[in-house]
Scaffold this motif. Structure first.
Motif, PDB file in Angstrom:
ATOM      1  N   ILE A 165       0.872  -1.179   0.000  1.00  0.00           N
ATOM      2  CA  ILE A 165       0.000   0.000   0.000  1.00  0.00           C
ATOM      3  C   ILE A 165       0.900   1.217   0.000  1.00  0.00           C
ATOM      4  N   PRO A 166       0.930   1.968  -1.089  1.00  0.00           N
ATOM      5  CA  PRO A 166       1.825   3.123  -1.175  1.00  0.00           C
ATOM      6  C   PRO A 166       1.447   4.218  -0.189  1.00  0.00           C
ATOM      7  N   SER A 167       2.433   4.990   0.171  1.00  0.00           N
ATOM      8  CA  SER A 167       2.192   6.143   1.026  1.00  0.00           C
ATOM      9  C   SER A 167       1.482   7.247   0.239  1.00  0.00           C
ATOM     10  N   HIS A 168       0.908   8.168   0.971  1.00  0.00           N
ATOM     11  CA  HIS A 168       0.274   9.346   0.379  1.00  0.00           C
ATOM     12  C   HIS A 168       0.506  10.507   1.336  1.00  0.00           C
ATOM     13  N   THR A 169       0.598  11.708   0.802  1.00  0.00           N
ATOM     14  CA  THR A 169       0.859  12.872   1.660  1.00  0.00           C
ATOM     15  C   THR A 169      -0.231  13.064   2.716  1.00  0.00           C
ATOM     16  N   SER A 170      -1.427  12.552   2.450  1.00  0.00           N
ATOM     17  CA  SER A 170      -2.512  12.684   3.434  1.00  0.00           C
ATOM     18  C   SER A 170      -2.231  11.885   4.701  1.00  0.00           C
ATOM     19  N   PHE A 171      -1.260  10.955   4.631  1.00  0.00           N
ATOM     20  CA  PHE A 171      -0.931  10.155   5.814  1.00  0.00           C
ATOM     21  C   PHE A 171      -0.396  11.029   6.945  1.00  0.00           C
ATOM     22  N   ARG A 172       0.084  12.230   6.598  1.00  0.00           N
ATOM     23  CA  ARG A 172       0.609  13.109   7.642  1.00  0.00           C
ATOM     24  C   ARG A 172      -0.497  13.547   8.602  1.00  0.00           C
ATOM     25  N   ASN A 173      -1.755  13.426   8.156  1.00  0.00           N
ATOM     26  CA  ASN A 173      -2.890  13.800   8.994  1.00  0.00           C
ATOM     27  C   ASN A 173      -3.528  12.595   9.681  1.00  0.00           C
ATOM     28  N   LEU A 174      -2.881  11.435   9.563  1.00  0.00           N
ATOM     29  CA  LEU A 174      -3.496  10.217  10.084  1.00  0.00           C
ATOM     30  C   LEU A 174      -3.699  10.276  11.592  1.00  0.00           C
ATOM     31  N   ASP A 175      -2.754  10.851  12.303  1.00  0.00           N
ATOM     32  CA  ASP A 175      -2.890  10.939  13.753  1.00  0.00           C
ATOM     33  C   ASP A 175      -4.147  11.711  14.155  1.00  0.00           C
TER      34      ASP A 175
END
Length: 247
Positions: free
Chosen positions: A84-94
Motif C-alpha cells: 500500500i503506497p504512502s500518500h501525503t494525506s498520511f501526515r494527517n493520520l494521527d
C-alpha cells in the motif's frame, strides 16, 4: 494472518530498509506478504515501485468507509509481495485516529485481508503518537532498529517506557542493532556489551553498508542488488529470527 511493524522514534536508523528487505525475503519464502507504507515520506513505496509511477490514495475514503482497504493495494514486481503506497494525506493520520471512536482502526482495516494475506508489515513514521499506539496494539511483534550509539539507545528506552505507560505489552518489542560500523570505537563498545545495553535484542546485526544506500538509487531490495554481500546475509538472518518469533 500475522502483523509485524518496523518502528523507531529516530529517523535514519535503517527502519525502512529493514521493512522492505524482510518483506521481500518473506515473499520469496512463499509467504503472501503485504507491506503498508504508513510513513508520509514514502520511502518503502519508492523501493517497491521501482521505475513504476505509483500514487497512493487519500486516506479519507478508507476512514469514511467508502473504499475497502483492498482498493489501496498494489502488486509489486515480485511474486507474493503487495504494498500500500504512502500518500501525503498520511501526515494527517494521527488527527483522524484521534477523532475516531474505534479502539484500533489499523487492526479493523487490516482484518478483511486475512483470507488472502499471511503477513502484513507496517513501515511506520518516527514519532510517538496515536498512530504509534495503534500500530503497537495491532502488531503481533514490533521490530526496532537501534544504531549502536547512546542517543539511539535512549530512543529505544523511551519507546519501552511509552509501551509500558500505554499497557502495550513491551515484550512484543524486539530491538536489533542497525547501521553498525565496527570501525567506530563506540559501535564496537556497545555491540560487545550488547547483553548489558540491549539484553532483549535480536542476535542479528545489520551493517552500515553502501549496498543498502543503493536501494534508493536502484529501487530494489539488497537481495536483488547484491545477494552475496554481507548486508544481504544479515537481512536473511534477520528474517529467520523474525520468522522464529512470529511462527
Amino acid at each position: 494472518m500475522r502483523t509485524i511493524a518496523f518502528y523507531s522514534l529516530k529517523g535514519g536508523v535503517g527502519k525502512t530498509a529493514a521493512a522492505v528487505n524482510i518483506a521481500y525475503l518473506a515473499s520469496q519464502a512463499g509467504v503472501s506478504t503485504l507491506l503498508w507504507d504508513l510513513d508520509p515520506q514514502g520511502a518503502s513505496s519508492w523501493y517497491l515501485a521501482g521505475t513504476e509511477d505509483v500514487s497512493g490514495h487519500k486516506l479519507s475514503a478508507l476512514i469514511k468507509g467508502k473504499s475497502p482497504i483492498a482498493e489501496f493495494i498494489h502488486q509489486s514486481e515480485y511474486p507474493n509481495l503487495e504494498f500500500i503506497p504512502s500518500h501525503t494525506s498520511f501526515r494527517n493520520l494521527d488527527v483522524r485516529l484521534e477523532q475516531s471512536d474505534s479502539n484500533n482502526l489499523i487492526k479493523e482495516w487490516l482484518a478483511p485481508l486475512s483470507e488472502d494475506t499471511s503477513l502484513v508489515i507496517l513501515d511506520c513514521p518516527p514519532s510517538l503518537s496515536r498512530l504509534s499506539e495503534q500500530v503497537l496494539k495491532a502488531s503481533d511483534a514490533t521490530f526496532v532498529p537501534v544504531i549502536p550509539t547512546w542517543l539511539s539507545l535512549n530512543s529505544w528506552n523511551q519507546l519501552q517506557a511509552f509501551a509500558t505507560d500505554k499497557k502495550l505489552k513491551p515484550s512484543r518489542l524486539h530491538p536489533f542493532y542497525s547501521l553498525a560500523d565496527r570501525r567506530k570505537s563506540l559501535h564496537r563498545e556497545l555491540i560487545d556489551a550488547r547483553e548489558k545495553h540491549l539484553p532483549s535484542g535480536l542476535r542479528t546485526i545489520i551493517p552500515n553498508a553502501s549496498v543498502v544506500e543503493k536501494m534508493g538509487e536502484k529501487g530494489a531490495p539488497v537481495e536483488r542488488l547484491a545477494p552475496a554481500s554481507i548486508a544481504a546475509d544479515a537481512y536473511r538472518r534477520l528474517w529467520q529470527e523474525i520468522r522464529g518469533i512470529i511462527g
